[in-house]
Structure formats: structure tokens, C-alpha cells
Design a protein around this motif. Structure first.
Motif, PDB file in Angstrom:
ATOM      1  N   VAL A  79      43.308  82.974  69.255  1.00 35.73           N
ATOM      2  CA  VAL A  79      42.306  82.368  68.387  1.00 35.73           C
ATOM      3  C   VAL A  79      41.071  82.027  69.223  1.00 35.73           C
ATOM      4  CG1 VAL A  79      41.747  80.357  66.962  1.00 35.73           C
ATOM      5  CG2 VAL A  79      43.993  81.439  66.771  1.00 35.73           C
ATOM      6  N   THR A  80      39.931  82.563  68.829  1.00 37.31           N
ATOM      7  CA  THR A  80      38.681  82.264  69.531  1.00 37.31           C
ATOM      8  C   THR A  80      38.167  80.895  69.107  1.00 37.31           C
ATOM      9  OG1 THR A  80      38.116  84.616  69.620  1.00 37.31           O
ATOM     10  CG2 THR A  80      36.327  83.041  69.964  1.00 37.31           C
ATOM     11  N   ILE A  81      37.847  80.044  70.082  1.00 33.83           N
ATOM     12  CA  ILE A  81      37.251  78.742  69.811  1.00 33.83           C
ATOM     13  C   ILE A  81      35.760  78.845  70.130  1.00 33.83           C
ATOM     14  CG2 ILE A  81      37.386  76.276  70.235  1.00 33.83           C
ATOM     15  CD1 ILE A  81      39.948  77.446  69.105  1.00 33.83           C
ATOM     16  N   PHE A  82      34.920  78.558  69.158  1.00 34.64           N
ATOM     17  CA  PHE A  82      33.476  78.784  69.287  1.00 34.64           C
ATOM     18  C   PHE A  82      32.735  77.480  69.038  1.00 34.64           C
ATOM     19  CE2 PHE A  82      29.593  80.213  66.748  1.00 34.64           C
ATOM     20  CZ  PHE A  82      28.801  80.421  67.867  1.00 34.64           C
ATOM     21  N   ARG A 336      49.265  77.211  69.609  1.00 36.46           N
ATOM     22  CA  ARG A 336      48.209  77.178  70.620  1.00 36.46           C
ATOM     23  C   ARG A 336      47.248  78.337  70.365  1.00 36.46           C
ATOM     24  NH1 ARG A 336      50.201  73.956  74.947  1.00 36.46           N
ATOM     25  NH2 ARG A 336      48.279  74.342  76.139  1.00 36.46           N
ATOM     26  N   ALA A 337      46.002  78.144  70.742  1.00 29.39           N
ATOM     27  CA  ALA A 337      45.015  79.209  70.567  1.00 29.39           C
ATOM     28  C   ALA A 337      45.507  80.499  71.210  1.00 29.39           C
ATOM     29  CB  ALA A 337      43.670  78.783  71.150  1.00 29.39           C
ATOM     30  N   GLN A 348      41.764  73.368  77.133  1.00 27.39           N
ATOM     31  CA  GLN A 348      41.200  74.710  77.149  1.00 27.39           C
ATOM     32  C   GLN A 348      41.973  75.677  76.257  1.00 27.39           C
ATOM     33  OE1 GLN A 348      40.544  76.112  81.185  1.00 27.39           O
ATOM     34  NE2 GLN A 348      40.285  74.010  81.906  1.00 27.39           N
ATOM     35  N   ASN A 349      43.193  75.300  75.898  1.00 30.15           N
ATOM     36  CA  ASN A 349      44.034  76.115  75.023  1.00 30.15           C
ATOM     37  C   ASN A 349      44.598  75.180  73.950  1.00 30.15           C
ATOM     38  OD1 ASN A 349      45.581  78.166  73.917  1.00 30.15           O
ATOM     39  ND2 ASN A 349      47.129  78.142  75.529  1.00 30.15           N
ATOM     40  N   PRO A 350      43.755  74.771  73.005  1.00 29.73           N
ATOM     41  CA  PRO A 350      44.118  73.687  72.087  1.00 29.73           C
ATOM     42  C   PRO A 350      45.109  74.117  71.010  1.00 29.73           C
ATOM     43  CG  PRO A 350      41.988  74.580  71.490  1.00 29.73           C
ATOM     44  CD  PRO A 350      42.392  75.269  72.763  1.00 29.73           C
TER      45      PRO A 350
END
Length: 755
Positions: A79-82, A336-337, A348-350
Motif C-alpha cells: 500500500v502506497t502512503i502518500f 501493514r502497508a 514507516q510501515n504503518p
């Protein structure tokens, strides 16, 4: 890439252009003219950051589209976190690291964070929460002592027995690991977790969480896979996975047993069917669980090593110490992402919410029942009939969850189908579900085949997917539901004018389609597509004059009333009237009194040629720019184009506007890949004549006289005629930036002087 898409939408695709006429009345009201200069404020973030030109939901909508587009393209399951800047008037102030908050940011509100949508893996299938309050008199039809219900050590909740059962479903075509081998050994290194939230509104639950802890009274579990486990904890494709917990650990299993018939034993109520233990005798211990994961069984490492309770001790998932203060808390499923790298710090990997449901509390026997004497079996049976589970009819239909209801159920006291079995017969679907599933998540994990596939990109977060995906096949105007944000980008591209009529919610997203393309096979064969100034092989849709050409574009011969079989079979898509509809939409229809029939004529004053997708009309004035493009609505019979965009499009397979969106726009996909509204090569005829002229010295008006006989042969045919072939795609090569000169001869590919 997400940043680039977001900036394009922000700068080019808004509905208000440069003015902030929020109420659409055309007047710069005080709230729209804060400096009092008599004009609209184009940018003003001094009061509420990010809300003058766009509302905060609009900004999130743009960012969500951008990040979802990225996750549609990439082939991983991460999953991209933007993070996005909500005020671009002063440039991009962020460092593009979503897990850091810049200390030099302007006032709060200038930064937002969204998570991308990946292919849905796990969903909730069914849940059951049975509570038995402490009673004055013991109920002989339950295996526990109802007068001494667990009160807990902290005593935050009323004394009660709690039985919770949760069924997950793997909605993907591949096996899903709940934990990583030899990595997921602690709460901090989990890949998947379940938690309940002590809140009545899912809107108060963030899309992303960067903490491994939970505040009391909330609780949850993290799935583990310790080195000594031997086998990987996973759920097979399409399979169910059941979890049970209770604060009554004596039997060794969290299964719910109640004596609801005439036998002396206690019958298994939940899960619905088991193979290890069907009935329970009074005082029995060491029972084998009937669910896949039992949170109170301590006899086997198959259970004890497979999870970690975030708060409390054994049996505290829901107990007196960890009891919701509301009746129906929210149950959240998170991953997790990057679930394959859970050792990366959670900052960093929520954790990302991918599904949620409500945990509905069902009381077995109310404390008021039998207060003067012990509850009867009839009281117990009545309570069992009320302890119904909540089940989902199909994996992605979160909004349609309902009570378990099996018509003519031969066992009316077992109101659930947890474990997917009823009366010994395995049912892969829930009882309330359809025979075949109808909800599909279009998720590509590949390059786009056409810009039209952008229409399918969702505008909602992973948390909202299973609650809104049913809107994806609706007409654009029906995709909003109760929100100002539709489910897919199709509603933005096809509805520049917002259904509510609110000026600030209008958009020009269709302009984005003019800036993106998918190179054709021919284009790719020419080498670097970015170095090629002209895309070859595309047909100008405004110059189509023959139905055979349109038929070739659509891979169908039936566009002009020919319904004869093709190789003995009729096509599955009926396009027999498309050619006539196409001509009426583009060229207009001549009035019957002039032609005797409804004919079309190119260049007719009522014509509406196709314009570029970047075409602009004033949506604030109610003009719909897409009605001048290839996205235009299907024209009603006998009229020209000019629909509202809520009906089917001219090139939709189903012009009623309903049906599967993937199939509906197959024709548009082919057309957008192979047509254009821009021509580069032109045939030019030029005729030059020489005439006498007189300029009036007083008025400056010039009068044109007769032709001049230049060669004195008493003939007035001294003009010149020429024919030229011009290719304007070479205009860039014809210009020399060093000298500033333009060599027009380079764009003339052929010239012929006729006379």
C-alpha cells in the motif's frame, strides 16, 4: 508519480478556475473578497488553510485518486502512503516522506496523508457477540454459573460472560499469510491484526495507524508465526478462517454451548457445526476448539503461539476489564502497508484499515428474566433465537451486512453459519448471500491498456472499499451515495457539473485525459515515444465519412443497419444504429422540412464536432464541456447531443447508463486508443489574384477594384494557383532557436504550381 498526478489535478482540473465564487452567484461576497479589492480571492489560506479554492474533501479526493492510480499500476501488494500539500500557492513544502512531519510547515492543515487501494485480500464474513449478564438465579441451561459472572480485576464493565466469534474470508485468488515465517513473533512485527474500537462512527477511525498499542478499554490481537510453529499461518484462496474468544476459559474452548433441547448435555450453538466436539457434558474440561483459532485454549501451541493479545490477559479480548462503553463497537481489520516486511518500524510501515464491521451485542438471557426464579428452558430458547450473527452476503458487500436468517431452519436456536457449515453441509457462501457473487473489484496491477481504465480507479480509501464498491457500477450521478466524493473517477470525468449544483464542487478532471495516453503498438515500434512528435496511425474522428471505418475501429461490422449473421452468429453487442447516432451527434440533424427526412450534413450550423478532451467550458455557468468531446452523452432519437452525463455515453455498450462499467466502455477504450481530434497533415489549395485598390485619404477605407493585367495580354488571368501538402508535426524541427528563424519549407512536404 502520485505527486505529479495530484499537482496536475490541483492546477488544471478544478471547477472554479482562478476565481473563488463559492456560492456561484457571480458576486464577490465578503467571504470571497477578504482584502476588499472588489474581485474574487484566487488564493487565501489565511483563515482556513486549503479551503478557499478547494475544500479539504476535494483535496483528499485528488490525492486519493493519485495514490490509487499508482497502486493500480504497480504489481506489488504494498500500500502506497502518500502525503500531499493542501496549498500549492507557495510551492511544495513537503519532503515526500509520509512518516515525518516537517517542522517548518506553515499553520496546521497544509498537509494530508492518504493510503492507496491494493487488491482486497481479506474481508469480514460473519461476526457474533453473545453476552450473558450476571443473573440473580443461575440458569441451569448454560454450562457456567450465571450468578458469578467474571467481574475482572479493574472492574471497568459490568460482570458478564462474553462469547465472540469472528469469521474472515480470503476474497483473493491467492493464499494470504496472516504472519511472516520467523519474523512475526511480537506485536511490533505483526502483518495482520484485529481490533475493536470504542466508537460509534467509523469516521473517527483513521485510515492509517502508526502505533502498535491500543488505549484501554480497546483491545485486539496480532497474528503471529513463531519459529517453532512449523506451519505457516495462512488462509487459502476463497477460504474461511474462524476465530473464537471468551472470558469463560474453564472448558478449554471459546465455543458457545447451551442446553436447548431435552437431552442432559449442552449443545454446540456457535460455531454452527464442528467435527471435534458436538455436545458438552456438565463440568467438562479440555474441549477441542471447533474454530481455526481459539484465543483461550492453552492445550495446544496451534493456538497459543498463533496470536498475541494487545491488552490484558487470556480472555480479555472483550471482558469486564476491556468492555466497550457502547453497545455496538466497530471491529477493524488491519494489515501493514507492506505485510511482507513487518520488521520495518510501524512509523514507516504503518497499519492500514482494509475492512470494518460492527460487533453487535446480543444478550442471551436478560437480567430481568427469571429474577424471582431460575430462567426456564423456554427463556433460554427465546434468548438463543435473538443471538443472531451478522453476516455479509458476499465478500465485498460490507454495506449489506444483515442478521443471519435461514428460512425454515431446522435448528432455530443456532442463529449463525460461522465455519461455513450448516447441518453438516459445507456452504462456501453465507446463508443470506447470492448463488454467485456480483461485486468485483477492478484492480489491474499492470500498465493501463487505455486511458479509459482511469475511469475505474476508486476515489475512496482502503477503509471504505467494501462499504462503497457497490456504487462502482452505478450511473455517475448515483456514485456519490451520502458523500460528496463518488466511488470511481468515472463520476468526475463524466460529470464536470456536480449533481448538487454547488459551484465549488464542479470540476474539469476531463482535462487530465488530454495529458495522458497509452502508446499504440505502432507507436512503440518507432522507438522512444517521447521523441516522436506525431502519433502515427490515428484517425481523426471528425473526418470519418464511411461506416466501414467506424466498424473497423470498433472491430464490428454492424454499425449501419446490417444485422446479417457473421460466420453464422450474431455479435453479442448490437451496434446497428451506432453510425446514424454518431452522425447525428457530430454533424447535427437537418430539419425534415428541408430534406424530407432526418439527414445529416457536415458543417451544418447545428453540428457539434468532437473537440479535444482538454476543451474548456464554464462549468460555473452550467456548460458541460464533455458534451463537446468523445465522452458526450448518447443523443436521444431525433435530437442533437446535449445530455447531462448521467445517461449512457454515445460510445457506451449499454446506453441506458447501467451495467458493468468494465464492459460498458469497451468501445470507448478502442476509440480513445486509435482516434484523435487533431490532424497534422493538410492538403492546401491556394489561389492568388492581383486587383486594383484605392485607399480613401480621409477615411482610410480601401476599395477593391478589377483585376490587373500584369503582362499586357489583355487577359485578366494573371493569378497563380498552387497545391501543397503540409505536415505541421515537423514545426519544432523547422524552428532554429539559435537564429530565431523558422524555415517554413520544412513543413511543406510537397508543392505544385498549377498556373
Amino acid at each position: 508519480m502520485a505527486r505529479d498526478i495530484y499537482v496536475l489535478l490541483y492546477t488544471l482540473c478544478g471547477g472554479l478556475e482562478s476565481e473563488s465564487d463559492l456560492n456561484g452567484n457571480g458576486m464577490p461576497d465578503p467571504s470571497e473578497d477578504k482584502n476588499g479589492n472588489g474581485v474574487f480571492d484566487s488564493w487565501d489560506h489565511t483563515t482556513t488553510p486549503g479551503t478557499t479554492l478547494y475544500t479539504l474533501p476535494q483535496l483528499k479526493e485528488m490525492a486519493q485518486f493519485a495514490v490509487n492510480l499508482v497502486d493500480e499500476l504497480d504489481q506489488d501488494n504494498v500500500v502506497t502512503i502518500f502525503e500531499y500539500d493542501t496549498d500549492l500557492s507557495d510551492g511544495w513544502d513537503l519532503d515526500d516522506q509520509a512518516w515525518t512531519v516537517e517542522s517548518a510547515l506553515p499553520p496546521s492543515g497544509y498537509r494530508g496523508v492518504v493510503a492507496g487501494v491494493e487488491g482486497q485480500q481479506l474481508t469480514f464474513s460473519e461476526t457474533l457477540w453473545v453476552r450473558q449478564e450476571q443473573l440473580v438465579n443461575d440458569n441451569p441451561y448454560t454450562p457456567f454459573d450465571d450468578t458469578t459472572a467474571p467481574a475482572g480485576t479493574a472492574g471497568m464493565g459490568a460482570p458478564a460472560y462474553h462469547f465472540v466469534q469472528i469469521e474472515l474470508r480470503n476474497a483473493s485468488p491467492k493464499s494470504v499469510d496472516l504472519a511472516e515465517d520467523n519474523v512475526t513473533t511480537t506485536v511490533a512485527t505483526g502483518s495482520w491484526r484485529l481490533r475493536w474500537v470504542n466508537d460509534a462512527s467509523i469516521g473517527n477511525v483513521g485510515d492509517v495507524s502508526t502505533t502498535n498499542t491500543l488505549s484501554t478499554p480497546e483491545n485486539g490481537i496480532v497474528f503471529l508465526d513463531p519459529p517453532a510453529s512449523g506451519t505457516k499461518l495462512s488462509i487459502g484462496a476463497g477460504q474461511l478462517y474462524s476465530i473464537a474468544t471468551s472470558n469463560y476459559p474453564a472448558p478449554g474452548s471459546a465455543d458457545l454451548f447451551v442446553n436447548y433441547d431435552t437431552s442432559p448435555e449442552f449443545e454446540l450453538v456457535a460455531p454452527r457445526f464442528g467435527t471435534n466436539q458436538v455436545n458438552m457434558t456438565a463440568g467438562a474440561t479440555g474441549l477441542s476448539p471447533n474454530t481455526d483459532l481459539d484465543l483461550i485454549n492453552v492445550a495446544s501451541t496451534l493456538y497459543t503461539d498463533r496470536y498475541k493479545l494487545i491488552n490484558g490477559v487470556l480472555g480479555d479480548f472483550i471482558s469486564a476489564d476491556y468492555s466497550p462503553t457502547i453497545s455496538n463497537p466497530i471491529l477493524v481489520l488491519e494489515r501493514r502497508a507492506n505485510p511482507k516486511q513487518p520488521q520495518i518500524p510501524v512509523t514507516q510501515n504503518p497499519w492500514v484499515v482494509v475492512d470494518w464491521t460492527r460487533l453487535i451485542q446480543r444478550d442471551l438471557v436478560a437480567s430481568s428474566v427469571g429474577s424471582g426464579s431460575a430462567p426456564t428452558q423456554a427463556d433460554t430458547q427465546s434468548g438463543l433465537q435473538n443471538t443472531t450473527s451478522q453476516e455479509r452476503p458476499q465478500p465485498l458487500a460490507g454495506e449489506s451486512e444483515t442478521k443471519y436468517l435461514r428460512p425454515a431452519d431446522p435448528e432455530p436456536f443456532r442463529q449463525n453459519s460461522i465455519k461455513g457449515t450448516v447441518n453438516g453441509t459445507i456452504e462456501g457462501r453465507n446463508v443470506t448471500g447470492p448463488t454467485t457473487y456480483s461485486l468485483l473489484q477492478p484492480h489491474f496491477d499492470r500498465d493501463f491498456a487505455s486511458p479509459v481504465e482511469l475511469f475505474l480507479v476508486p476515489l475512496r480509501s482502503p477503509k471504505e472499499l467494501t462499504r462503497t464498491i457497490q456504487l462502482g457500477d452505478q450511473q455517475p450521478s448515483n456514485q456519490y451515495g451520502a458523500s460528496t466524493t463518488p466511488y470511481t473517477a468515472a463520476a468526475k470525468f463524466l460529470l464536470p457539473i456536480h449533481p448538487s449544483g454547488t459551484a465549488q464542487l464542479h470540476n474539469h478532471w476531463h482535462r487530465l485525459l488530454a495529458l495522458v495516453e497509452v502508446p499504440t503498438k505502432m507507436h512503440q515500434q518507432l522507438g522512444d515515444e517521447f521523441a516522436t512528435t506525431r502519433v502515427p496511425g490515428k484517425i481523426n474522428i471528425n473526418t470519418l465519412r464511411h461506416p466501414q471505418v467506424l466498424a473497423a475501429l470498433l472491430d464490428s461490422p454492424l454499425v449501419h443497419g446490417d444485422v446479417s449473421p457473421v460466420n453464422g452468429h450474431l455479435p453479442t453487442i448490437d451496434l446497428t444504429n451506432l453510425w446514424g447516432d454518431f452522425l447525428i451527434s457530430r454533424d447535427g440533424e437537418l430539419a425534415p422540412e428541408y430534406t424530407g427526412s432526418g439527414m445529416t450534413l457536415p458543417g451544418y450550423p447545428g453540428s457539434n464536432p468532437f473537440r479535444d478532451l482538454g476543451h474548456t467550458d464554464d462549468v460555473g455557468a452550467g456548460d458541460n464541456p464533455i458534451e463537446d468531446t468523445i465522452l458526450r452523452s448518447y443523443p436521444p432519437t431525433g435530437t442533437t447531443s446535449g445530455g447531462t452525463g448521467t445517461d449512457g455515453g454515445l460510445f457506451d455498450v449499454n446506453t441506458s447508463g447501467s451495467g458493468n462499467n468494465i464492459l460498458r466502455r469497451q468501445l470507448l477504450t478502442k476509440l480513445m486508443n486509435n482516434t484523435t481530434t487533431r490532424s497534422n497533415v493538410f492538403f492546401v489549395f491556394i489561389h492568388v489574384q492581383f486587383h486594383e485598390a484605392y485607399e480613401d485619404p480621409t477615411t482610410g477605407a480601401v476599395r477593391i477594384g478589377g483585376q490587373i493585367d500584369l503582362n499586357g495580354d489583355n487577359r485578366r488571368d494573371d493569378g497563380h494557383r498552387g497545391f501543397f501538402i503540409v505536415d505541421r508535426s515537423d514545426a519544432e524541427q523547422a524552428y532554429d532557436p539559435k537564429t530565431g528563424k523558422f524555415d517554413w519549407k520544412q513543413i511543406v512536404k510537397h508543392r505544385l504550381t498549377i498556373h
